[in-house]
Design a protein around this motif. Structure first.
Motif, PDB file in Angstrom:
ATOM      1  N   LEU A 273      26.745 -19.098  23.537  1.00 56.46           N
ATOM      2  CA  LEU A 273      28.065 -20.199  23.219  1.00 56.46           C
ATOM      3  C   LEU A 273      27.892 -21.128  22.990  1.00 56.46           C
ATOM      4  O   LEU A 273      28.655 -22.042  23.294  1.00 56.46           O
ATOM      5  N   GLY A 274      26.081 -21.786  22.733  1.00 51.84           N
ATOM      6  CA  GLY A 274      26.226 -23.000  21.867  1.00 51.84           C
ATOM      7  C   GLY A 274      25.073 -23.680  22.911  1.00 51.84           C
ATOM      8  O   GLY A 274      25.228 -24.823  22.738  1.00 51.84           O
TER       9      GLY A 274
ATOM     10  N   ALA B 138      29.644 -25.028  25.183  1.00 54.85           N
ATOM     11  CA  ALA B 138      29.841 -23.279  26.491  1.00 54.85           C
ATOM     12  C   ALA B 138      31.046 -23.873  27.015  1.00 54.85           C
ATOM     13  O   ALA B 138      32.048 -22.990  27.180  1.00 54.85           O
ATOM     14  N   TYR B 139      30.829 -24.885  27.782  1.00 48.04           N
ATOM     15  CA  TYR B 139      32.030 -25.202  28.136  1.00 48.04           C
ATOM     16  C   TYR B 139      33.229 -25.431  28.091  1.00 48.04           C
ATOM     17  O   TYR B 139      34.252 -24.149  28.231  1.00 48.04           O
ATOM     18  N   ASN B 140      33.636 -26.044  26.890  1.00 48.79           N
ATOM     19  CA  ASN B 140      34.783 -25.675  26.421  1.00 48.79           C
ATOM     20  C   ASN B 140      35.760 -24.079  25.260  1.00 48.79           C
ATOM     21  O   ASN B 140      36.691 -23.654  25.449  1.00 48.79           O
ATOM     22  N   LYS B 141      34.619 -23.545  25.715  1.00 48.56           N
ATOM     23  CA  LYS B 141      34.945 -21.989  24.930  1.00 48.56           C
ATOM     24  C   LYS B 141      34.926 -21.178  26.263  1.00 48.56           C
ATOM     25  O   LYS B 141      35.703 -19.910  25.958  1.00 48.56           O
TER      26      LYS B 141
ATOM     27  N   ALA C 232      39.551 -28.136  26.525  1.00 47.72           N
ATOM     28  CA  ALA C 232      39.036 -26.916  25.643  1.00 47.72           C
ATOM     29  C   ALA C 232      39.882 -25.936  25.275  1.00 47.72           C
ATOM     30  O   ALA C 232      41.094 -25.884  25.171  1.00 47.72           O
ATOM     31  N   THR C 233      39.075 -24.980  24.354  1.00 49.96           N
ATOM     32  CA  THR C 233      39.276 -24.064  23.160  1.00 49.96           C
ATOM     33  C   THR C 233      40.087 -22.523  23.610  1.00 49.96           C
ATOM     34  O   THR C 233      40.173 -21.722  23.576  1.00 49.96           O
TER      35      THR C 233
ATOM     36  N   GLN D 133      35.096 -30.062  35.007  1.00 49.52           N
ATOM     37  CA  GLN D 133      36.267 -30.818  34.108  1.00 49.52           C
ATOM     38  C   GLN D 133      35.509 -31.970  34.118  1.00 49.52           C
ATOM     39  O   GLN D 133      35.715 -33.274  32.797  1.00 49.52           O
ATOM     40  N   ASN D 134      35.075 -32.943  35.337  1.00 47.32           N
ATOM     41  CA  ASN D 134      34.764 -34.223  34.994  1.00 47.32           C
ATOM     42  C   ASN D 134      33.361 -34.649  34.272  1.00 47.32           C
ATOM     43  O   ASN D 134      33.301 -35.279  33.380  1.00 47.32           O
ATOM     44  N   PHE D 135      32.929 -33.123  33.956  1.00 47.98           N
ATOM     45  CA  PHE D 135      31.404 -34.083  33.211  1.00 47.98           C
ATOM     46  C   PHE D 135      31.764 -32.466  32.210  1.00 47.98           C
ATOM     47  O   PHE D 135      30.198 -32.898  31.236  1.00 47.98           O
ATOM     48  N   LYS D 136      32.226 -31.629  31.687  1.00 48.02           N
ATOM     49  CA  LYS D 136      32.619 -31.010  31.138  1.00 48.02           C
ATOM     50  C   LYS D 136      31.036 -30.104  30.150  1.00 48.02           C
ATOM     51  O   LYS D 136      31.017 -30.701  29.373  1.00 48.02           O
TER      52      LYS D 136
END
Length: 164
Positions: A75-76, A81-84, A99-100, A149-152
């Protein structure tokens, strides 16, 4: 196996469940966030590391550190990857949430239970996924995936096994 059909998704060459377990073991250490059974339908149960090794339905298993690394890499890397991996919107995650959930993994912010001080933490802002891999050099810790969510970032890190 528990009269529940779990959603799943293929990401790269791996097949992943895309929802949290709602399986209630007959014994062992497991918790419902804030002891509120209405949280099970959304977040599932929080399992001790030992119980997490045993709750997967037939044909499934607790991922190893290497399997988490393969997912995050596909996922990159940890920044992308977090957002994915994280569910989009603010129905469960705190605001703002950009996030997506591109992967379809749909990680929810189930928080965690700290067995060391019997406290529930971070509902709505983070989640931790166990792995079957113990942390090298410290058998009280295990590797896992942390989404906060604080570090993404999709962090693969060692953490105390006492965090469920």
């Amino acid at each position: 196996r528990d009269n529940h059909i779990y959603k799943w998704v293929i990401i790269g060459t791996q097949t992943w469940m895309s929802e949290n377990f709602v399986y209630k073991p007959n014994n062992g250490e497991y918790w419902v966030y804030n002891n509120d059974t209405s949280n099970v339908a959304i977040y599932g149960y929080l399992y001790s590391w030992e119980i997490a090794q045993t709750v997967a339905p037939a044909g499934w298993h607790l991922p190893s550190q290497t399997e988490w690394e393969t997912l995050v890499s596909f996922l990159g890397g940890e920044d992308l990857a977090y957002n994915k991996l994280v569910e989009s919107g603010t129905s469960h995650w705190g605001n703002p949430n950009s996030a997506t959930n591109f992967s379809g993994f749909t990680a929810l912010p189930a928080g965690y239970f700290d067995q060391r001080n019997n406290s529930f933490n971070s509902l709505g802002f983070s989640t931790k996924f166990h792995s079957s891999t113990e942390y090298t050099g410290n058998s009280e810790n295990a590797m896992g995936l942390a989404l906060n969510q604080n570090f993404k970032k999709a962090n693969i890190e060692g953490a105390p096994k006492k965090l469920a």
